[in-house]
Motif scaffolding. Sequence first.
Motif, short mmCIF file in Angstrom:
data_model
loop_
_atom_site.label_atom_id
_atom_site.label_comp_id
_atom_site.label_asym_id
_atom_site.label_seq_id
_atom_site.Cartn_x
_atom_site.Cartn_y
_atom_site.Cartn_z
N GLN A 33 -26.99 75.19 81.83
CA GLN A 33 -26.31 76.33 81.65
C GLN A 33 -25.57 76.47 80.28
O GLN A 33 -25.63 77.17 79.43
N THR A 34 -24.69 75.23 80.25
CA THR A 34 -23.85 75.08 79.03
C THR A 34 -24.44 74.54 77.89
O THR A 34 -24.24 75.20 76.64
N ALA B 131 -27.68 75.86 77.20
CA ALA B 131 -28.28 77.02 76.88
C ALA B 131 -27.29 78.04 75.89
O ALA B 131 -27.57 78.42 75.06
N THR B 132 -26.13 78.04 76.41
CA THR B 132 -24.93 78.66 75.90
C THR B 132 -24.77 78.16 74.67
O THR B 132 -24.77 78.99 73.49
N MET B 133 -24.63 76.83 74.43
CA MET B 133 -24.40 76.39 72.97
C MET B 133 -25.46 76.44 72.30
O MET B 133 -25.35 76.75 71.17
N PHE B 134 -26.81 76.26 72.75
CA PHE B 134 -28.01 76.56 71.90
C PHE B 134 -28.12 77.99 71.17
O PHE B 134 -28.27 78.03 70.14
N VAL B 135 -27.90 78.83 72.17
CA VAL B 135 -27.93 80.29 71.71
C VAL B 135 -26.75 80.56 70.75
O VAL B 135 -27.13 81.21 69.56
N SER B 136 -25.62 80.02 71.07
CA SER B 136 -24.49 80.40 70.25
C SER B 136 -24.55 79.90 68.83
O SER B 136 -24.33 80.45 67.98
N LEU B 137 -24.96 78.64 68.72
CA LEU B 137 -25.26 77.82 67.47
C LEU B 137 -26.32 78.69 66.66
O LEU B 137 -26.29 78.86 65.44
N VAL C 95 -27.26 81.90 67.12
CA VAL C 95 -27.00 83.04 66.93
C VAL C 95 -25.90 83.22 65.80
O VAL C 95 -26.05 84.02 64.87
N GLN C 96 -25.14 82.16 65.71
CA GLN C 96 -23.92 82.11 64.63
C GLN C 96 -24.60 81.86 63.22
O GLN C 96 -24.26 82.48 62.41
N LEU D 9 -27.87 82.57 62.35
CA LEU D 9 -28.66 83.63 62.14
C LEU D 9 -28.63 84.39 60.68
O LEU D 9 -29.12 84.35 60.07
N VAL E 78 -33.65 75.80 64.56
CA VAL E 78 -33.78 75.60 66.02
C VAL E 78 -33.67 74.29 66.60
O VAL E 78 -32.97 73.98 67.44
N VAL F 168 -20.32 71.62 64.15
CA VAL F 168 -19.24 72.76 64.12
C VAL F 168 -19.59 73.37 62.94
O VAL F 168 -19.69 72.67 61.67
N CYS F 169 -19.48 74.78 62.67
CA CYS F 169 -19.73 75.41 61.42
C CYS F 169 -18.30 75.21 60.69
O CYS F 169 -17.36 75.18 61.10
N TYR G 86 -21.30 84.65 72.90
CA TYR G 86 -21.93 83.33 72.11
C TYR G 86 -20.96 83.26 70.96
O TYR G 86 -20.77 81.92 70.52
N ILE G 87 -20.59 84.16 70.30
CA ILE G 87 -19.88 84.29 68.93
C ILE G 87 -19.04 85.05 68.89
O ILE G 87 -18.57 86.03 69.85
N PRO H 291 -27.82 83.06 78.70
CA PRO H 291 -26.95 82.06 79.09
C PRO H 291 -25.66 82.76 79.34
O PRO H 291 -25.17 83.63 78.38
N CYS I 55 -18.32 80.01 66.97
CA CYS I 55 -19.47 80.30 68.12
C CYS I 55 -18.82 79.12 69.16
O CYS I 55 -17.91 78.54 69.13
#
Lengths: 355, 246
Positions: free
Chosen positions: A52-53, A55-61, A63-64, A66, A243, A284-285, B30-31, B98, B183
């Motif tokens: 779960q963590t 997936a959250t990190m993956f989607v966050s990175l 989406v951020q 994008l 991705v 990290v961005c 997420y962000i 998530p 994020c």
Amino acid sequence: MDAAGPTLVEEPALDASSRRTWPTPELLALGGVAALLLRPLLVRAFAGPAAQTWATMFVSLTVQALPFLVLGVLVSGAIAAFVPAGSLARVLPRRPSVAVPVASLAGVLIPGCECSSVPVAGRLVARGAPAPAALAFMLAAPALNPVVLVATAVAFPGRPEVVVARFAASFLTAVVVGLGWARFGRAAWTARAGTDHRNDGDDAVRCDLPGPDPAPEPATAGRLAIFSATARHDFGHAGGFLVLGAATAATLQVAVPRSLLDGLGGSGVGAVVTLGLLAVLLAVCSEADAFVAASLVQFSPTARLAFMVVGPAVDVKLIALQAGTFGRSFTARFAPATFLVAVACAALVGGLLLR
Amino acid sequence: MMNEDAHAAILLALGALALRLGLTDAHLAYIRPAMGPVLALAGAVLVLLGAGVLLGPRHRPGQAPNAVPTRDGHDHTGTSGVAWLLVAPILAIAVVVPRPLGAFAANRAAATLPAPTRTDFGPLPAPAAPGDPVVLSLKEFVGRAVYDRGRSLQGTPVRLVGFVTPDTRGGGFLLTRFIVTCCAADARPLRVAVRGLEPPGPAADTWLEVTGTWHAEPRAAEDQRPPVLDATDVRTIPAPTSPYLR
């Protein structure tokens, strides 16, 4: 059909696409059904806290990054459609000793995240800009823009010398890497971005960025078509690699917890290299890395500077993006060289300014 | 190479999901909140790019397929296969959905305190009504407890919101909240050790509203242990819409 005949013979890609004019609804429907069927499986697979963590990190990175990637491919498309081939090479100073610092300073003025600067730099090379200048721009834009410098000032309140050191070390990194590329780099290493894609058959993941071949100037409708086709193509390509990078960074974030650092710390060369490597792994961005660096209190100021100088220049997400844009033979040389230069510049500037 | 229509469909789907994430509260997991509209805008651009192909002239009946001639002479109807990887975030956003980071991530984060983002702490804000506890964000509380040496917190009842992370070191649990700048990948946890409740403590990841007073104790400058709250009241609350602090 008579008029279209010769085109079809000449363009095998069109021939193929005419056979599958409407595969998309079927593909979408198939995908939707598959997703519905797989849904319980997927949800269960990601139910555990670690997955779960991840997936959250993956989607966050993803989406951020994008919006910045979309911005980057729009600029890339605009360059392809509206900047005449060869004009960049004419406008930019020929000598690298001038072009590289100028390009680095241009990066200061253009607020871009690292995810936008990679496709833009790739397109600049494709349109005939000298590679050292384009690479210096690529390194400078995410590290030196005003948003990042303000974020650094906020993360280190009452310590303006950290902002100065960050600016100096990142600028130095961009210039040294750019000049080093001018001195030691070979045109073949950036050829993927710039020349005919049919020549690089040795590379498994290939990119067919348009080359700088001169051609008649197209009309406005043609320019718009080039703009959207380039943006779409670049997004699919860079996005795919993004991705890959986001998945790698998410994996490392979960697999290499920061609690491992609790026993570490210190101020020697080891600490500088450790935080440099950490910046590569965490991805990290650049707008946020100052806050992460500020929280790494057990490390010396110079080590934390290395974290902020390395991060925007080279990390797992960027390595994937650069490999996608310029090719693997480029990245295999560029990423380690940039890492070493960034760590050295951070150590030098940190030693002088952060006592 | 990838079918151009399939590529456009993927862009369309990803764009539509980004648009929905950006326009609803879903992106807050997420962000940072300010990026919501920007994400929606990026999603709209992707929808346009994808729809432009699917509804473009090539698909109108009675027209010849339109090749897009680029200046380098070759047609850009294909995209490299790596674009298929964009299906992964589509599945993750639409199917896995998530949750925001919780106790698992907090446990594995570095045990250090966040760096101070300001150095001057005034008096505490006034409570909503006289006699009520002062409502503070976890960030405000930790900042005052650590960098104001607790001076302004001394003896005042406060109310904090956070989720439960089991405390492996002492008794009780850690009331936790993440600070996120861009994020979730840059999330740093803020922790307050809650004492004074009889075991068993609440389950991990439960969101709580805790009332109590700062446990006044002298701290060394390099002390990285979380500040302690002597709790008098604990209430379970639903997870907030915006799980992270800035």
